[in-house]
Design a protein around this motif. Structure first.
Motif, PDB file in Angstrom:
ATOM      1  N   LEU A 130       0.825  -1.211   0.000  1.00  0.00           N
ATOM      2  CA  LEU A 130       0.000   0.000   0.000  1.00  0.00           C
ATOM      3  C   LEU A 130       0.855   1.256   0.000  1.00  0.00           C
ATOM      4  CD1 LEU A 130      -2.802  -1.108   2.494  1.00  0.00           C
ATOM      5  CD2 LEU A 130      -3.057  -0.699   0.046  1.00  0.00           C
ATOM      6  N   LYS A 131       2.026   1.221   0.668  1.00  0.00           N
ATOM      7  CA  LYS A 131       2.907   2.388   0.643  1.00  0.00           C
ATOM      8  C   LYS A 131       3.387   2.666  -0.776  1.00  0.00           C
ATOM      9  CE  LYS A 131       4.684   2.385   5.382  1.00  0.00           C
ATOM     10  NZ  LYS A 131       5.875   2.193   6.247  1.00  0.00           N
ATOM     11  N   LEU A 132       3.733   1.589  -1.492  1.00  0.00           N
ATOM     12  CA  LEU A 132       4.157   1.768  -2.884  1.00  0.00           C
ATOM     13  C   LEU A 132       3.023   2.337  -3.730  1.00  0.00           C
ATOM     14  CD1 LEU A 132       6.221  -1.509  -3.425  1.00  0.00           C
ATOM     15  CD2 LEU A 132       7.095   0.810  -3.099  1.00  0.00           C
ATOM     16  N   GLU A 133       1.807   1.828  -3.500  1.00  0.00           N
ATOM     17  CA  GLU A 133       0.669   2.345  -4.254  1.00  0.00           C
ATOM     18  C   GLU A 133       0.395   3.809  -3.915  1.00  0.00           C
ATOM     19  OE1 GLU A 133      -2.760  -0.058  -3.947  1.00  0.00           O
ATOM     20  OE2 GLU A 133      -1.825  -1.873  -4.752  1.00  0.00           O
ATOM     21  N   VAL A 134       0.529   4.158  -2.632  1.00  0.00           N
ATOM     22  CA  VAL A 134       0.330   5.553  -2.228  1.00  0.00           C
ATOM     23  C   VAL A 134       1.346   6.447  -2.912  1.00  0.00           C
ATOM     24  CG1 VAL A 134       0.534   7.148  -0.282  1.00  0.00           C
ATOM     25  CG2 VAL A 134      -0.819   5.068  -0.038  1.00  0.00           C
TER      26      VAL A 134
END
Length: 552
Positions: free
Chosen positions: A407-411
């Motif tokens: 999710l951090k990468l997607e954010v």
């Protein structure tokens, strides 16, 4: 006044009247039962009607649900559905409190009435039996008296007959004496029977039947009281739902008043909603330049000409000059949906990316909370092994960490896309501001296009692409436009509050902090930007979606 005294001889009348009262009670129960069926059918039809007209798609997937007109219609449907529920409640109350209770009470009244009239008929039968016995003893007494008198006359005649023997005379006298004794006994029996019958008759008319009639009167009055209460329940069931029905009607009125095509009401104005839904964020097309074919050597084709350029003309196009987007005249191609929503117009792309970013942040926060919870649970298991095995939580912790990293990468990915989309929106906004904040340079040898003039002037003289050559050529009427902006600041047309922080890094924009109060100087013209003034000074454009606007 009571029935036992006044209607002592109207047994059949009372029987008919009490039966009529019970029949009326049964008729009312039947009426209420059919009334409940009508209410239930009415409510069912209302619910079917509401279901038929409710939107089929979820509100989040239906752009039309954002308009106050659609929201008002949906609210009216919901109020009608609530109204149908109140009709069902009326039917239920009538069914339970009237139909069931009064039907049960009617059965009890019928049993009580039957018992009272059975008691009255037994009393009548007993009195009739006593009267028959009285008549029988009376006839016996009369018969015995005639026999005694006849026997006495026979004895007297034999006693005077000289031919009769003494034995016949004695026998006749004994027979007369016997008949006289029997007549005396019949007399006594008749007198006793008469006395008994009179006593029973007095008891029947003055005590027994009045009591039965009084019981019937009490029963009939109780039945009438219960029937009257049943009549009241009919209106009481309606009065119980009046407050809710009034709220439903008030809700419909509120929904009607909330339809807001222009003014701001309970929901955002429909015109603004339409803008927010479909504004593209593209800059408006530039002016169509004049192509001078009378000077082949100096011809410079327009970068936004609607015609198809020739090969030679394309070579004369200056570096970095591209054809402006003219969407009203272009043919729409089939779009391919991309993950970064680049297939959408800039403003819509920015909104969709912002929504995706908010969703990813919520999911990320949820995973972080779950990780903290698992850590706490693991600490508890380590301190208290009997509560659980700490190693059993490792797979969940690992999965949660992987989800957090994903999710951090997607954010980060969506933040980069959002920054790029916002810069593109600001760039388009800057182009639009640059074109409309000052008049365009007029062509050197042709009149300006009417669409490029804010005043709609058609009287400018021709000019060539080179420097002005004739003294008689008039100066453009736009030369004072920039000076107009330098005049005294205009009065605000409203005020607004910044919902989000915005860093105004592009030309024409201004920075604002979240929660800052601003003066509204110019409304959104459809491109997603609003001109505001800060209290400490300075004016500029900020994104309309970052503001909560209130007009004066």
């Amino acid at each position: 006044m009571d029935w036992g005294t006044e209607l002592w001889d109207q047994f059949e009348v009372l029987e008919r009247h009490t039966q009529w009262g019970l029949d009326l009670l049964d008729r009312y129960v039947k009426f209420v039962k059919e009334r409940t069926e009508v209410e239930q059918a009415y409510a069912k039809q209302l619910r079917s009607l509401v279901k038929k007209y409710l939107p089929k798609r979820p509100a989040k997937d239906d752009p039309e649900s954002k308009f106050s007109q659609q929201q008002a219609f949906v609210q009216i449907l919901q109020e009608v559905n609530d109204f149908a529920g109140q009709r069902e409640l009326v039917a239920e109350n009538l069914s339970v409190r009237v139909c069931l209770e009064l039907a049960k009470y009617s059965q009890e009244m019928k049993q009580e009435r039957k018992m009272h009239f059975q008691e009255g008929r037994r009393a009548q039968q007993q009195l009739e039996s006593g009267f028959k016995q009285l008549e029988s003893s009376k006839r016996k007494f009369e018969r015995d008296c005639r026999e005694a008198e006849k026997a006495a006359q026979t004895a007297e005649r034999l006693d005077q007959d000289i031919n009769a023997t003494k034995a016949d005379v004695e026998k006749a006298k004994q027979q007369a004496h016997l008949r006289s004794h029997m007549a005396e006994e019949s007399k006594n029996e008749y007198a006793a029977q008469l006395q008994r019958f009179n006593r029973d008759q007095a008891h029947f008319y003055f005590s027994q039947m009045p009591q039965i009639f009084d019981k019937l009167q009490d029963m009939d009055e109780r039945r009438a009281t219960h029937l009257g209460a049943g009549y009241g329940l009919l209106s009481e069931a309606e009065l119980q739902v009046v407050p809710i029905v009034a709220k439903c009607l008030e809700g419909m009125k509120v929904a009607a008043d909330a339809v807001d095509a222009k003014n701001v009401g309970a929901w955002p104005q429909d015109s603004q909603v339409l803008i927010e839904l479909y504004k593209s964020g593209f800059a408006r097309p530039g002016d169509v330049e004049f192509e001078d074919f009378s000077e082949p050597m100096n011809r410079a084709p327009s970068d936004s000409s609607l015609g198809t350029p020739s090969e030679g003309r394309a070579e004369l196009r200056g570096p970095g000059r591209t054809r402006a987007k003219r969407w009203p005249f272009g043919k729409k191609n089939k779009t391919v949906v991309t993950e970064d929503f680049s297939h959408l117009p800039p403003e819509q792309q920015r909104k969709r990316l912002q929504q995706q970013l908010e969703e990813r942040n919520r999911e990320l926060q949820k995973e972080v909370d779950q990780r903290e919870a698992l850590k706490k649970m693991k600490d508890v298991y380590e301190k208290t092994p009997q509560m659980g095995d700490p190693t059993s939580l490792e797979p969940q912790i690992t999965e949660t960490l992987n989800n957090i990293e994903r999710l951090k990468l997607e954010v980060q990915k969506y933040e980069a896309w959002l920054a790029e989309a916002e810069s593109r929106v600001l760039s388009n906004r800057g182009d639009s501001l640059g074109r409309h904040s000052r008049p365009p340079d007029p062509p050197s040898s042709a009149p300006p296009d009417s669409s490029s003039s804010n005043s709609g002037s058609q009287d400018n003289k021709e000019s060539s692409e080179g420097p002005p050559s004739e003294e008689g050529q008039e100066a453009p009427i736009y030369t004072e436009f920039d000076e107009d902006f330098e005049e005294e600041p205009a009065s605000p047309i409203g005020h607004c509050v910044a919902i989000y922080h915005f860093e105004g890094s592009s030309e024409g924009t201004i920075s604002m902090a979240e929660g800052e109060d601003l003066s509204l100087m110019e409304e959104d013209k459809g491109d997603g930007w609003t001109r505001v003034r800060r209290k400490q000074g300075g004016e500029g454009y900020v994104p309309t979606s970052y503001l909560r606007v209130t007009l004066n």
